[in-house]
Design a protein around this motif. Structure first.
Motif, short mmCIF file in Angstrom:
data_model
loop_
_atom_site.label_atom_id
_atom_site.label_comp_id
_atom_site.label_asym_id
_atom_site.label_seq_id
_atom_site.Cartn_x
_atom_site.Cartn_y
_atom_site.Cartn_z
N HIS A 104 0.81 -1.22 0.00
CA HIS A 104 0.00 0.00 0.00
C HIS A 104 0.84 1.27 0.00
CE1 HIS A 104 0.68 0.21 4.41
NE2 HIS A 104 0.26 1.44 4.34
N ARG A 105 2.16 1.10 0.16
CA ARG A 105 3.05 2.26 0.10
C ARG A 105 4.45 1.79 -0.24
NH1 ARG A 105 4.13 6.30 5.26
NH2 ARG A 105 6.05 7.29 4.52
N VAL A 106 5.13 2.49 -1.15
CA VAL A 106 6.48 2.13 -1.57
C VAL A 106 7.42 3.31 -1.33
CG1 VAL A 106 7.95 1.35 -3.47
CG2 VAL A 106 5.57 0.59 -3.34
N GLU A 107 8.58 3.01 -0.76
CA GLU A 107 9.63 4.01 -0.54
C GLU A 107 10.89 3.57 -1.26
OE1 GLU A 107 9.42 6.86 1.01
OE2 GLU A 107 7.50 6.67 2.09
N LEU A 108 11.63 4.50 -1.82
CA LEU A 108 12.93 4.18 -2.39
C LEU A 108 13.89 3.91 -1.24
CD1 LEU A 108 13.31 6.66 -5.39
CD2 LEU A 108 12.75 4.23 -5.44
N GLU A 109 14.63 2.79 -1.33
CA GLU A 109 15.50 2.38 -0.25
C GLU A 109 16.57 3.43 0.01
OE1 GLU A 109 16.84 1.01 2.82
OE2 GLU A 109 15.29 -0.27 1.93
N SER A 110 16.82 3.69 1.29
CA SER A 110 17.80 4.69 1.71
C SER A 110 18.33 4.30 3.07
CB SER A 110 17.16 6.08 1.77
OG SER A 110 18.00 7.00 2.45
N ALA A 111 19.59 4.64 3.32
CA ALA A 111 20.17 4.40 4.64
C ALA A 111 19.61 5.35 5.68
CB ALA A 111 21.69 4.53 4.58
N LYS A 112 18.78 6.31 5.22
CA LYS A 112 18.13 7.26 6.13
C LYS A 112 16.62 7.13 6.05
CE LYS A 112 21.95 10.58 5.91
NZ LYS A 112 22.35 11.99 5.61
N LEU A 113 16.14 5.90 5.89
CA LEU A 113 14.69 5.68 5.79
C LEU A 113 13.97 6.13 7.05
CD1 LEU A 113 12.48 4.50 3.94
CD2 LEU A 113 12.81 2.31 5.12
N ALA A 114 14.62 6.00 8.20
CA ALA A 114 13.99 6.41 9.46
C ALA A 114 13.62 7.89 9.44
CB ALA A 114 14.90 6.11 10.63
N VAL A 115 14.45 8.69 8.78
CA VAL A 115 14.18 10.12 8.68
C VAL A 115 13.07 10.38 7.67
CG1 VAL A 115 15.16 12.37 8.08
CG2 VAL A 115 16.53 10.69 9.35
N MET A 116 13.04 9.59 6.59
CA MET A 116 12.07 9.79 5.52
C MET A 116 10.64 9.42 5.94
SD MET A 116 14.46 8.19 2.50
CE MET A 116 13.10 8.07 1.33
N LEU A 117 10.52 8.42 6.80
CA LEU A 117 9.19 8.01 7.24
C LEU A 117 8.67 9.01 8.28
CD1 LEU A 117 9.72 4.17 7.70
CD2 LEU A 117 8.44 5.30 5.88
N SER A 118 7.43 9.42 8.13
CA SER A 118 6.86 10.38 9.07
C SER A 118 6.64 9.74 10.43
CB SER A 118 5.52 10.92 8.54
OG SER A 118 4.56 9.88 8.53
N LYS A 119 6.60 10.55 11.47
CA LYS A 119 6.37 10.05 12.82
C LYS A 119 5.00 9.41 12.96
CE LYS A 119 9.54 13.26 15.10
NZ LYS A 119 9.71 14.32 16.13
N GLU A 120 4.08 9.77 12.06
CA GLU A 120 2.73 9.22 12.11
C GLU A 120 2.66 7.82 11.51
OE1 GLU A 120 3.38 12.34 10.88
OE2 GLU A 120 2.79 13.29 12.79
#
Length: 268
Positions: free
Chosen positions: A158-174
């Motif tokens: 239901h959601r796709v993100e481009l892989e990154s070593a900083k995925l934790a920052v890219m994902l919203s707190k929600e």
């Protein structure tokens, strides 16, 4: 029998086709007539000589029929599958017409929870997505290739993100993550841990061996999965099927990351 063997097990090798004897029956083991085997990146590492504990015949999984079972555990002709259990490491693997393996007989998610799959376009990632979506849970998946986003959405992500070593920052707190499956290696472990709130389950796919006392194969509901595949609940069609003699072409495609899913080699 025909077998695909490593020229120098434990060292950088090429594949050599050989005629060798069919394995003899042993107590506590079953000899399998192999119909097909799946390809895995672990077998590339074996061929490169990256793992010193390497059998002459590679291959960590296969499907086939029972050729012999000295203790009568299986009737000859019974359809079986073999996964890991030392195959390709301390016992000959599945790149052959027959193999002999020891007799052996996860992340839990509930409906509405969310699994993050890092490496969603890998064969194992796609399998995990199928299982999760079928269970009624949600999936967020990552990929390094923007061209594969559409494919992930089509299989139920239901959601796709481009892989990154900083995925934790890219994902919203929600964004609420209940479990994480990391399939892309050590480089993102700390980042994955940063994503995890208290109580999140984290699974890292590493160099363990199913079919051993620490990881019994009975933990994996293979028959139920096979039944669900047969019923059409999972998308399980191989991305490519090769003949036995095409092993080098198959490995070339795997090394170039052009598989796009699970690749299979037919035997016979």
């Amino acid at each position: 029998m025909k077998a695909i063997t490593l020229s120098n097990p434990g060292q950088p090798s090429t594949y050599i086709f050989k005629e060798i004897p069919i394995p003899s029956p042993l107590p506590g083991h079953v000899v399998i007539k192999i119909k097909a085997f799946g390809l895995n990146h672990a077998e590339i590492y074996m061929r490169h000589g990256d793992w010193p504990e390497t059998a002459e015949i590679s291959g960590i999984e296969c499907v086939g029929t029972v050729h012999s079972s000295p203790e009568g555990t299986f009737v000859p002709g019974t359809k079986v599958t073999a996964v890991m259990g030392g195959m390709d490491r301390n016992i000959p693997g599945s790149y052959a017409e027959y193999t002999r393996v020891p007799i052996g007989n996860n992340l839990e998610l509930t409906k509405g929870q969310t699994l993050l799959v890092r490496g969603g376009t890998s064969a194992l990632g796609q399998a995990a997505i199928n299982l999760t979506v079928n269970a009624g849970a949600n999936v967020i998946a990552t990929t390094r290739n923007a061209e594969r986003v559409k494919m992930l959405l089509e299989v139920g992500v239901h959601r796709v993100e481009l892989e990154s070593a900083k995925l934790a920052v890219m994902l919203s707190k929600e964004t609420i993550i209940d479990s994480i499956l990391n399939l892309i290696g050590n480089g993102v472990i700390l980042d994955s841990l940063a994503i995890m709130p208290t109580g999140v389950h984290f699974s890292f796919f590493g160099s363990f061996v199913y079919g051993t006392p620490r990881f019994p194969l009975s933990y994996v509901p293979l028959q139920r999965i096979a039944n669900d595949v047969s019923a059409g609940r999972y998308i399980a069609k191989p991305s490519r099927v090769f003949d036995f003699e095409e092993i080098e072409e198959a490995h070339k495609m795997m090394e170039e990351n052009r598989a796009g899913g699970k690749m299979v080699v037919k035997v016979g």
